[in-house]
Design a protein around this motif. Structure first.
Motif, mmCIF file in Angstrom:
data_model
loop_
_atom_site.group_PDB
_atom_site.id
_atom_site.type_symbol
_atom_site.label_atom_id
_atom_site.label_comp_id
_atom_site.label_asym_id
_atom_site.label_seq_id
_atom_site.Cartn_x
_atom_site.Cartn_y
_atom_site.Cartn_z
ATOM 1 N N PRO A 78 -6.757 -7.033 7.495
ATOM 2 C CA PRO A 78 -7.214 -6.620 6.159
ATOM 3 C C PRO A 78 -6.192 -7.017 5.102
ATOM 4 N N ARG A 79 -6.543 -6.793 3.865
ATOM 5 C CA ARG A 79 -5.585 -6.980 2.781
ATOM 6 C C ARG A 79 -4.706 -5.732 2.680
ATOM 7 N N ILE A 80 -3.400 -5.929 2.571
ATOM 8 C CA ILE A 80 -2.454 -4.828 2.417
ATOM 9 C C ILE A 80 -2.169 -4.653 0.928
ATOM 10 N N VAL A 81 -2.489 -3.496 0.387
ATOM 11 C CA VAL A 81 -2.291 -3.224 -1.041
ATOM 12 C C VAL A 81 -1.351 -2.035 -1.198
ATOM 13 N N SER A 82 -0.866 -1.851 -2.424
ATOM 14 C CA SER A 82 0.109 -0.797 -2.697
ATOM 15 C C SER A 82 -0.539 0.583 -2.639
ATOM 16 N N LEU A 83 0.191 1.529 -2.064
ATOM 17 C CA LEU A 83 -0.242 2.922 -2.025
ATOM 18 C C LEU A 83 0.249 3.615 -3.293
ATOM 19 N N GLY A 84 -0.676 4.010 -4.153
ATOM 20 C CA GLY A 84 -0.309 4.702 -5.378
ATOM 21 C C GLY A 84 0.213 3.768 -6.455
ATOM 22 N N GLU A 85 0.560 4.350 -7.603
ATOM 23 C CA GLU A 85 1.069 3.590 -8.744
ATOM 24 C C GLU A 85 2.591 3.702 -8.795
ATOM 25 N N PRO A 86 3.308 2.598 -8.664
ATOM 26 C CA PRO A 86 4.775 2.648 -8.691
ATOM 27 C C PRO A 86 5.300 2.963 -10.084
ATOM 28 N N SER A 87 6.470 3.604 -10.130
ATOM 29 C CA SER A 87 7.063 3.953 -11.414
ATOM 30 C C SER A 87 8.191 2.996 -11.813
ATOM 31 N N SER A 88 8.835 2.346 -10.858
ATOM 32 C CA SER A 88 9.952 1.451 -11.167
ATOM 33 C C SER A 88 9.455 0.029 -11.402
ATOM 34 N N TRP A 89 10.285 -0.776 -12.061
ATOM 35 C CA TRP A 89 9.890 -2.160 -12.323
ATOM 36 C C TRP A 89 9.848 -2.982 -11.037
ATOM 37 N N ILE A 90 10.716 -2.678 -10.077
ATOM 38 C CA ILE A 90 10.659 -3.352 -8.794
ATOM 39 C C ILE A 90 9.386 -2.954 -8.053
ATOM 40 N N GLY A 91 9.007 -1.683 -8.178
ATOM 41 C CA GLY A 91 7.767 -1.242 -7.561
ATOM 42 C C GLY A 91 6.561 -1.958 -8.134
ATOM 43 N N ARG A 92 6.549 -2.186 -9.445
ATOM 44 C CA ARG A 92 5.419 -2.902 -10.064
ATOM 45 C C ARG A 92 5.407 -4.364 -9.625
ATOM 46 N N TYR A 93 6.583 -4.947 -9.483
ATOM 47 C CA TYR A 93 6.644 -6.322 -8.979
ATOM 48 C C TYR A 93 6.146 -6.369 -7.541
ATOM 49 N N GLU A 94 6.593 -5.424 -6.709
ATOM 50 C CA GLU A 94 6.204 -5.409 -5.306
ATOM 51 C C GLU A 94 4.707 -5.178 -5.151
ATOM 52 N N LYS A 95 4.134 -4.361 -6.004
ATOM 53 C CA LYS A 95 2.686 -4.148 -5.937
ATOM 54 C C LYS A 95 1.940 -5.449 -6.174
ATOM 55 N N PHE A 96 2.485 -6.296 -7.014
ATOM 56 C CA PHE A 96 1.820 -7.547 -7.340
ATOM 57 C C PHE A 96 2.201 -8.668 -6.370
ATOM 58 N N ALA A 97 3.459 -8.691 -5.915
ATOM 59 C CA ALA A 97 3.964 -9.860 -5.184
ATOM 60 C C ALA A 97 4.450 -9.539 -3.784
ATOM 61 N N SER A 98 3.997 -8.456 -3.200
ATOM 62 C CA SER A 98 4.447 -8.104 -1.853
ATOM 63 C C SER A 98 4.118 -9.209 -0.858
ATOM 64 N N SER A 99 5.052 -9.481 0.042
ATOM 65 C CA SER A 99 4.803 -10.482 1.085
ATOM 66 C C SER A 99 3.778 -9.990 2.100
ATOM 67 N N LEU A 100 3.477 -8.689 2.085
ATOM 68 C CA LEU A 100 2.445 -8.159 2.972
ATOM 69 C C LEU A 100 1.038 -8.415 2.444
ATOM 70 N N SER A 103 -11.669 -5.869 3.358
ATOM 71 C CA SER A 103 -11.090 -4.683 3.992
ATOM 72 C C SER A 103 -9.701 -4.460 3.420
ATOM 73 N N GLN A 104 -9.403 -3.227 3.022
ATOM 74 C CA GLN A 104 -8.095 -2.945 2.413
ATOM 75 C C GLN A 104 -7.423 -1.750 3.090
ATOM 76 N N VAL A 105 -6.125 -1.902 3.284
ATOM 77 C CA VAL A 105 -5.292 -0.827 3.812
ATOM 78 C C VAL A 105 -4.112 -0.660 2.868
ATOM 79 N N GLU A 106 -3.898 0.550 2.403
ATOM 80 C CA GLU A 106 -2.782 0.810 1.492
ATOM 81 C C GLU A 106 -1.477 0.928 2.275
ATOM 82 N N HIS A 107 -0.399 0.523 1.616
ATOM 83 C CA HIS A 107 0.914 0.523 2.264
ATOM 84 C C HIS A 107 1.947 1.115 1.319
ATOM 85 N N GLU A 108 2.843 1.907 1.873
ATOM 86 C CA GLU A 108 3.899 2.533 1.089
ATOM 87 C C GLU A 108 5.048 1.536 0.912
ATOM 88 N N HIS A 109 4.962 0.738 -0.159
ATOM 89 C CA HIS A 109 5.953 -0.312 -0.392
ATOM 90 C C HIS A 109 7.341 0.271 -0.692
#
Length: 474
Positions: free
Chosen positions: A194-216, A279-285
């Protein structure tokens, strides 16, 4: 990992051309890796509105050929509900385990057989309590043997046809299982991810980058997974596998990149691995800077063992010698850039002559050859930029310290690549922080790559691969 005796697609199974594939009469161009296919007149008649429905041996053979070439994707009918086994490796993450098991029970029907593998957690009682609450079978390792060993332990006790691996920092989204199940109507499909997407809305700038550009996260477009393609791997954080296909499972000697290794071994054996983003599965980045960089570096250490096992499938740069020569000259300055343009023009003329011989059904050969060479050269340039800023950044830094020209090139590439990426993708970050995060990403991964290469005493993951232009298929 031996293939089944019956590999034919079932009657009613449909395939549809990828949205990026161009159809010009009987000629198909596109896919990943890029292909040029010439259909026979009979095959062209079977391809209606960009799709083929299996009705006999001829249409089944055509559908299989299109799938194998990467120019088309499955359009199977919905599969009937089926009992599966869900294997969860866990170490010191009881809250995540509880969340995952709750989500699985709520989103899967019939309720799956649950297997929790405690890989040496410090608080084994907490893990046992949660497993008991959800009726899961609990396996324990007295010490951490690693995620591969934990998954394999669960695989060995599974009795169902299909087994889902889900990490304890994941949470499947409602409806995640059905799109994965549908693919197993194809008897050659071994794994669907499935596609791995971010779990929840990140608060840090690295979290926002990871939500968009995660290698997962392998992106929004479906794909056949294979080396040197747009989706060259899928992470083991969430997979649905055919138990009979994966054999003994993951290589327990690998603590990183074991998922890539499994996928590539399956592909080499003739199996199919699919990526299904419906298919999507959320991940705690990871969202804290140092933790995020350590994770990226850890991923980088996997390149060396992969290169030793799979050769230039890991190469950081793959291009033909024409493109390599053009970009090598361009990096020397304006005279070299002009010479590189000349090389590109010669390459386009040579390709046009070859297409006239190999693809006589193709119309407007000159325009097509110019387009192919132009897009290929741009793609090669993107690889060069990635090589300079990511895989080979220590060499780029060393050259910048002793050469003003190298310093100017390095700064131009580092800023230019980042800004072009930001403009193209429009991530939820301003360009300054996005470029900074992208370069930190490269720094961490590249550091891990070099550490892994030193540990394994090999330069294999740093060697470029030069290819020859293969003849178009039929």
């Amino acid at each position: 990992m031996s293939l089944p005796e019956a590999t034919s697609l079932p009657v009613g199974f449909a395939v549809g051309l990828d949205t990026g594939v161009q159809q010009r009469g009987r000629v198909l161009m596109g896919g990943a890796p890029f292909r040029i296919l010439t259909l026979s007149p009979k095959a062209a008649d079977l391809l209606v509105d960009g799709s083929v429905v299996v009705g006999d041996q001829t249409s089944a053979a055509l559908a299989r050929r299109l799938l194998a070439s990467g120019v088309a994707h499955p359009r199977p009918t919905p599969a009937a509900p089926e009992l599966i086994t869900v294997v969860v490796p866990v170490k010191d993450r009881p809250a995540g385990l509880e969340r995952l098991l709750r989500q699985v029970v709520e989103t899967v029907s019939p309720t799956p057989s649950l297997v929790v593998v405690d890989d040496g957690s410090r608080d084994q009682l907490a893990i046992a309590r949660i497993a008991r609450t959800y009726g899961a079978r609990l396996l324990r390792h007295p010490m951490p043997y690693g995620p591969s060993a934990a998954r394999n332990a669960g695989l060995r006790v599974a009795e169902t046809r299909l087994v889902a691996f889900l990490d304890s920092d994941c949470a499947p989204v409602a409806g995640w299982l059905q799109p994965l199940l549908d693919h197993f109507a194809d008897p050659l499909v071994a794994v669907v991810a499935p596609r791995i997407v971010s779990l929840g809305e990140p608060s840090s700038w690295i979290g926002r980058y990871e939500k968009f550009a995660s290698s997962l996260d392998r992106g929004p477009a479906e794909a056949s997974v294979q080396p040197r393609s747009r989706v060259s791997y899928v992470p083991s954080a969430a997979l649905l596998v055919r138990r009979s296909a994966v054999g003994d499972g993951f290589d327990e000697g690998m603590r990183v990149a074991e998922d890539v290794d499994l996928v590539w071994r399956l592909v080499e054996a003739g199996w199919t691995v699919r990526y299904e983003p419906r298919s999507q599965v959320e991940h705690e980045h990871r969202t804290r800077l140092l933790e995020w960089m350590r994770t990226r570096a850890f991923y980088g250490t996997g390149a060396a063992p992969l290169a030793l096992r799979h050769g230039d499938a890991v190469a950081p740069l793959v291009m033909d010698r024409w493109s390599a020569s053009a970009w090598g000259l361009a990096l020397t300055g304006w005279p070299g850039t002009l010479a590189g343009l000349g090389i590109t023009a010669v390459a386009a003329r040579r390709l046009a002559r070859r297409l006239r011989v190999d693809v006589p059904a193709l119309e407007d050969v000159d325009r097509t050859s110019r387009q192919l060479v132009f897009h290929g050269t741009l793609a090669s340039g993107w690889q060069v930029a990635s090589l300079l800023t990511r895989h080979a950044w220590p060499i780029t830094l060393a050259a910048s310290l002793v050469s003003r020209r190298a310093r100017r090139v390095a700064v131009a590439v580092a800023l230019g690549e980042g800004l072009v990426s930001w403009y193209r993708d429009r991530p939820p970050l301003d360009p300054v922080r996005y470029v900074a995060a992208r370069r930190l990403d490269d720094l961490a991964y590249g550091t891990g790559l070099w550490l892994g290469a030193l540990r394994h005493r090999t330069l294999a993951p740093l060697r470029p691969a030069f290819t020859k232009v293969t003849r178009p298929g039929r």
